[in-house]
Design a protein around this motif. Structure first.
Motif, PDB file in Angstrom:
ATOM      1  N   ALA A 250       0.589  -1.362   0.036  1.00 33.23           N
ATOM      2  CA  ALA A 250      -0.153   0.112  -0.132  1.00 33.23           C
ATOM      3  C   ALA A 250       1.048   1.112  -0.050  1.00 33.23           C
ATOM      4  O   ALA A 250       0.270   2.114  -0.398  1.00 33.23           O
ATOM      5  N   ALA A 251       2.111   1.208   0.552  1.00 30.80           N
ATOM      6  CA  ALA A 251       2.825   2.354   0.778  1.00 30.80           C
ATOM      7  C   ALA A 251       3.424   2.888  -0.557  1.00 30.80           C
ATOM      8  O   ALA A 251       3.905   3.916  -0.766  1.00 30.80           O
ATOM      9  N   VAL A 252       3.580   1.847  -1.613  1.00 27.19           N
ATOM     10  CA  VAL A 252       4.251   2.371  -2.881  1.00 27.19           C
ATOM     11  C   VAL A 252       3.076   2.443  -3.918  1.00 27.19           C
ATOM     12  O   VAL A 252       3.690   2.773  -5.121  1.00 27.19           O
ATOM     13  N   ARG A 253       2.078   2.244  -3.799  1.00 32.58           N
ATOM     14  CA  ARG A 253       1.145   2.272  -5.047  1.00 32.58           C
ATOM     15  C   ARG A 253       0.820   3.444  -5.464  1.00 32.58           C
ATOM     16  O   ARG A 253       0.827   3.631  -6.674  1.00 32.58           O
ATOM     17  N   ASP A 254       0.892   4.768  -4.725  1.00 32.55           N
ATOM     18  CA  ASP A 254       0.748   6.122  -5.257  1.00 32.55           C
ATOM     19  C   ASP A 254       2.087   6.803  -5.410  1.00 32.55           C
ATOM     20  O   ASP A 254       2.130   8.126  -5.494  1.00 32.55           O
ATOM     21  N   VAL A 255       3.288   6.236  -5.311  1.00 28.52           N
ATOM     22  CA  VAL A 255       4.567   6.886  -5.686  1.00 28.52           C
ATOM     23  C   VAL A 255       4.441   7.190  -6.888  1.00 28.52           C
ATOM     24  O   VAL A 255       4.370   6.288  -7.968  1.00 28.52           O
ATOM     25  N   PRO A 256       5.153   8.485  -7.223  1.00 26.69           N
ATOM     26  CA  PRO A 256       5.156   8.991  -8.730  1.00 26.69           C
ATOM     27  C   PRO A 256       6.265   8.199  -9.348  1.00 26.69           C
ATOM     28  O   PRO A 256       7.517   8.064  -8.985  1.00 26.69           O
ATOM     29  N   GLY A 257       5.904   7.635 -10.561  1.00 22.94           N
ATOM     30  CA  GLY A 257       6.754   6.796 -11.262  1.00 22.94           C
ATOM     31  C   GLY A 257       6.698   5.333 -11.071  1.00 22.94           C
ATOM     32  O   GLY A 257       7.215   4.618 -11.968  1.00 22.94           O
ATOM     33  N   VAL A 258       6.106   4.847 -10.052  1.00 25.66           N
ATOM     34  CA  VAL A 258       5.813   3.509  -9.993  1.00 25.66           C
ATOM     35  C   VAL A 258       4.599   3.151 -10.708  1.00 25.66           C
ATOM     36  O   VAL A 258       3.468   3.569 -10.688  1.00 25.66           O
ATOM     37  N   LEU A 259       4.915   2.060 -11.664  1.00 19.86           N
ATOM     38  CA  LEU A 259       3.673   1.496 -12.469  1.00 19.86           C
ATOM     39  C   LEU A 259       2.531   0.731 -11.794  1.00 19.86           C
ATOM     40  O   LEU A 259       2.806   0.135 -10.683  1.00 19.86           O
ATOM     41  N   GLU A 260       1.178   1.047 -12.314  1.00 20.96           N
ATOM     42  CA  GLU A 260       0.270   0.099 -11.497  1.00 20.96           C
ATOM     43  C   GLU A 260       0.052  -1.299 -12.099  1.00 20.96           C
ATOM     44  O   GLU A 260      -0.217  -2.144 -11.440  1.00 20.96           O
ATOM     45  N   GLN A 261       0.586  -1.316 -13.378  1.00 21.22           N
ATOM     46  CA  GLN A 261       0.803  -2.723 -14.011  1.00 21.22           C
ATOM     47  C   GLN A 261       2.163  -2.880 -14.525  1.00 21.22           C
ATOM     48  O   GLN A 261       2.520  -2.140 -15.172  1.00 21.22           O
ATOM     49  N   PRO A 262       2.796  -3.936 -14.244  1.00 15.78           N
ATOM     50  CA  PRO A 262       2.415  -5.077 -13.250  1.00 15.78           C
ATOM     51  C   PRO A 262       2.229  -4.343 -11.996  1.00 15.78           C
ATOM     52  O   PRO A 262       3.056  -3.545 -11.496  1.00 15.78           O
ATOM     53  N   PRO A 263       1.554  -4.973 -11.093  1.00 11.56           N
ATOM     54  CA  PRO A 263       1.336  -4.105  -9.545  1.00 11.56           C
ATOM     55  C   PRO A 263       2.540  -4.734  -8.828  1.00 11.56           C
ATOM     56  O   PRO A 263       3.208  -5.716  -8.857  1.00 11.56           O
ATOM     57  N   PRO A 264       2.776  -3.858  -7.715  1.00 11.28           N
ATOM     58  CA  PRO A 264       3.835  -4.117  -6.637  1.00 11.28           C
ATOM     59  C   PRO A 264       3.514  -5.331  -5.991  1.00 11.28           C
ATOM     60  O   PRO A 264       2.336  -5.685  -5.581  1.00 11.28           O
ATOM     61  N   ASP A 265       4.394  -6.304  -5.481  1.00  7.17           N
ATOM     62  CA  ASP A 265       4.208  -7.532  -4.799  1.00  7.17           C
ATOM     63  C   ASP A 265       5.246  -7.457  -3.781  1.00  7.17           C
ATOM     64  O   ASP A 265       6.426  -6.831  -3.802  1.00  7.17           O
ATOM     65  N   CYS A 266       5.004  -8.200  -2.592  1.00  5.70           N
ATOM     66  CA  CYS A 266       5.999  -8.124  -1.460  1.00  5.70           C
ATOM     67  C   CYS A 266       5.966  -9.648  -0.897  1.00  5.70           C
ATOM     68  O   CYS A 266       4.979 -10.296  -1.021  1.00  5.70           O
ATOM     69  N   GLY A 267       7.109 -10.137  -0.287  1.00  2.00           N
ATOM     70  CA  GLY A 267       7.021 -11.491   0.489  1.00  2.00           C
ATOM     71  C   GLY A 267       8.351 -11.684   1.129  1.00  2.00           C
ATOM     72  O   GLY A 267       9.264 -10.815   1.111  1.00  2.00           O
ATOM     73  N   PRO A 268       8.285 -12.581   2.170  1.00  8.36           N
ATOM     74  CA  PRO A 268       9.659 -12.686   2.890  1.00  8.36           C
ATOM     75  C   PRO A 268      10.744 -13.382   2.033  1.00  8.36           C
ATOM     76  O   PRO A 268      10.580 -14.186   1.018  1.00  8.36           O
ATOM     77  N   HIS A 269      11.916 -12.578   2.184  1.00 13.42           N
ATOM     78  CA  HIS A 269      13.093 -12.971   1.380  1.00 13.42           C
ATOM     79  C   HIS A 269      14.191 -13.838   2.167  1.00 13.42           C
ATOM     80  O   HIS A 269      14.839 -14.571   1.571  1.00 13.42           O
ATOM     81  N   ASP A 270      14.096 -13.516   3.424  1.00 13.60           N
ATOM     82  CA  ASP A 270      15.396 -14.338   4.159  1.00 13.60           C
ATOM     83  C   ASP A 270      14.802 -14.069   5.571  1.00 13.60           C
ATOM     84  O   ASP A 270      14.262 -13.056   6.069  1.00 13.60           O
ATOM     85  N   PHE A 271      15.353 -15.408   6.272  1.00  9.45           N
ATOM     86  CA  PHE A 271      15.106 -15.142   7.818  1.00  9.45           C
ATOM     87  C   PHE A 271      16.209 -14.952   8.566  1.00  9.45           C
ATOM     88  O   PHE A 271      17.160 -15.617   8.754  1.00  9.45           O
ATOM     89  N   GLY A 272      16.601 -13.709   8.958  1.00 14.83           N
ATOM     90  CA  GLY A 272      17.907 -13.155   9.436  1.00 14.83           C
ATOM     91  C   GLY A 272      18.023 -13.339  10.831  1.00 14.83           C
ATOM     92  O   GLY A 272      17.224 -14.067  11.588  1.00 14.83           O
ATOM     93  N   GLU A 273      19.126 -12.988  11.373  1.00 13.93           N
ATOM     94  CA  GLU A 273      19.276 -13.278  12.656  1.00 13.93           C
ATOM     95  C   GLU A 273      18.208 -12.268  14.002  1.00 13.93           C
ATOM     96  O   GLU A 273      18.003 -12.894  14.909  1.00 13.93           O
ATOM     97  N   SER A 274      17.958 -11.441  13.401  1.00  9.56           N
ATOM     98  CA  SER A 274      17.349 -10.686  14.309  1.00  9.56           C
ATOM     99  C   SER A 274      15.808 -10.045  13.558  1.00  9.56           C
ATOM    100  O   SER A 274      15.124  -9.257  14.411  1.00  9.56           O
ATOM    101  N   ALA A 275      15.799 -10.298  12.210  1.00 10.01           N
ATOM    102  CA  ALA A 275      14.505  -9.911  11.470  1.00 10.01           C
ATOM    103  C   ALA A 275      14.110 -10.749  10.259  1.00 10.01           C
ATOM    104  O   ALA A 275      14.990 -11.599   9.940  1.00 10.01           O
TER     105      ALA A 275
END
Length: 346
Positions: A250-275
């Protein structure tokens, strides 16, 4: 005694060459005004050859006479040759930069120059052959000269054919963003020997055409011009991935220059030591300003995380002592490291 007036009367053909060259030279500013705005800088070669033709023809008239193997004859022959080359250059401006440009046909610059040079060379060799000098036979019968020229121009010929290949198969085009080695820039022009690109810092880089053909080139402008960007950021383990995903997207949907299509997506990339490290992926079409867009995206992420109460944890590491005693926090370990004698402590 032969006067200058008598020499001028004997130099009739010289006046024709002088008149044609002068009229063509005077017509160049008008022709340039008719060209599209981005092409008005062209025509320097035509002006140069026409100016030389005017000077040579005027010199031949003053030297006197077109008959006999005199110095005036030689100068007049050179004036005719330079006039012919200048007229070929003007014809190229009219055909390629005026007529075809108006109808939307963009002929590659290197192909256009190759055609004009071929016509000019054929014109010069034909004129010299009529004058009794066959340059083609002289060059072809000298095997040593041909071999020396071929070896000397080996790299240049490779760059020329590389440029022709790039232009003919349309692999790269003007205005496209590419990466060659560690250099990223926008193509300004594909020339005979090299391709000129300008970096995001405004610097100009000349890349040999043979390097573009033989090496690996990343084209950011094809096939669609859309380019995917990725931001990685860590959040505390207590936050559910679904909640984090919703906040970041939701934070990047209305950022100028970010395309609506393809839509932004997000997911866990790595399980770090503290995050848990999340990867936020979004698409842009303005590659020239990717840094500005990326900075704005990161700013929006920080504000969105603060509003949603998502904690971006500091790196924490538990240190276990050798005797199995209680652990120490990372901050305590860091204080101990500052007093370590190996690092200059007391």
């Amino acid at each position: 005694m032969t006067t200058i007036s008598d020499r001028l009367q004997d130099a009739g053909p010289g006046w024709v060459v002088l008149g044609v060259a002068a009229l063509a030279l005077l017509a160049m500013p008008i022709l340039r005004r008719l060209l599209p705005r981005g092409r008005r800088h062209r025509g320097g070669g035509a002006v140069l050859f026409l100016g030389v033709s005017v000077v040579l023809s005027a010199s031949a008239i003053l030297l006197g006479g077109m008959a006999g193997a005199s110095l005036g004859t030689l100068v007049q022959v050179l004036s005719v040759l330079t006039l012919g080359i200048g007229l070929v250059a003007i014809a190229g401006l009219v055909v390629f930069d005026l007529v075809l440009a108006r109808v939307g046909v963009d002929v590659p610059s290197i192909l256009r120059d190759l055609l004009l040079v071929s016509v000019a060379v054929a014109l010069v060799m034909g004129f010299l052959r009529l004058a009794g000098l066959d340059l083609f036979s002289l060059v072809t019968t000298s095997a040593v000269l041909t071999a020396v020229i071929g070896l000397a121009l080996q790299s240049t010929i490779a760059n020329v054919f590389g440029g022709l290949g790039l232009q003919l198969d349309r692999t790269l085009g003007r205005g496209e963003w590419i990466e060659v080695g560690s250099r990223v820039g926008r193509i300004l022009e594909i020339g005979w020997r090299s391709t000129r690109i300008v970096t995001k810092d405004g610097d100009t880089v000349f890349v040999p055409n043979s390097e573009l053909v033989a090496g690996e080139v990343l084209n950011f402008s094809r096939p669609t011009g859309a380019h995917r960007m990725t931001v990685r950021i860590g959040f505390d383990y207590r936050h559910p991935p679904g909640q984090v995903r919703g906040v970041l997207v939701a934070a990047v949907r209305d950022v100028p220059g970010v395309l609506e299509q393809p839509p932004p997506d997000c997911g866990p990339h790595d399980f770090g030591e503290s995050a848990i490290v999340y990867g936020l992926r979004y698409w842009i079409a303005d590659f020239e300003h990717d840094t500005v867009i990326d900075e704005e995206v990161r700013t929006r992420i920080w504000h969105a995380a603060q509003r949603a109460g998502l904690e971006i944890p500091y790196p924490i590491r538990t240190v276990i002592s050798a005797d199995g005693g209680a652990g120490e926090t990372f901050s305590q370990a860091r204080r101990l490291s500052r007093t370590n004698p190996a690092e200059g402590g007391d």
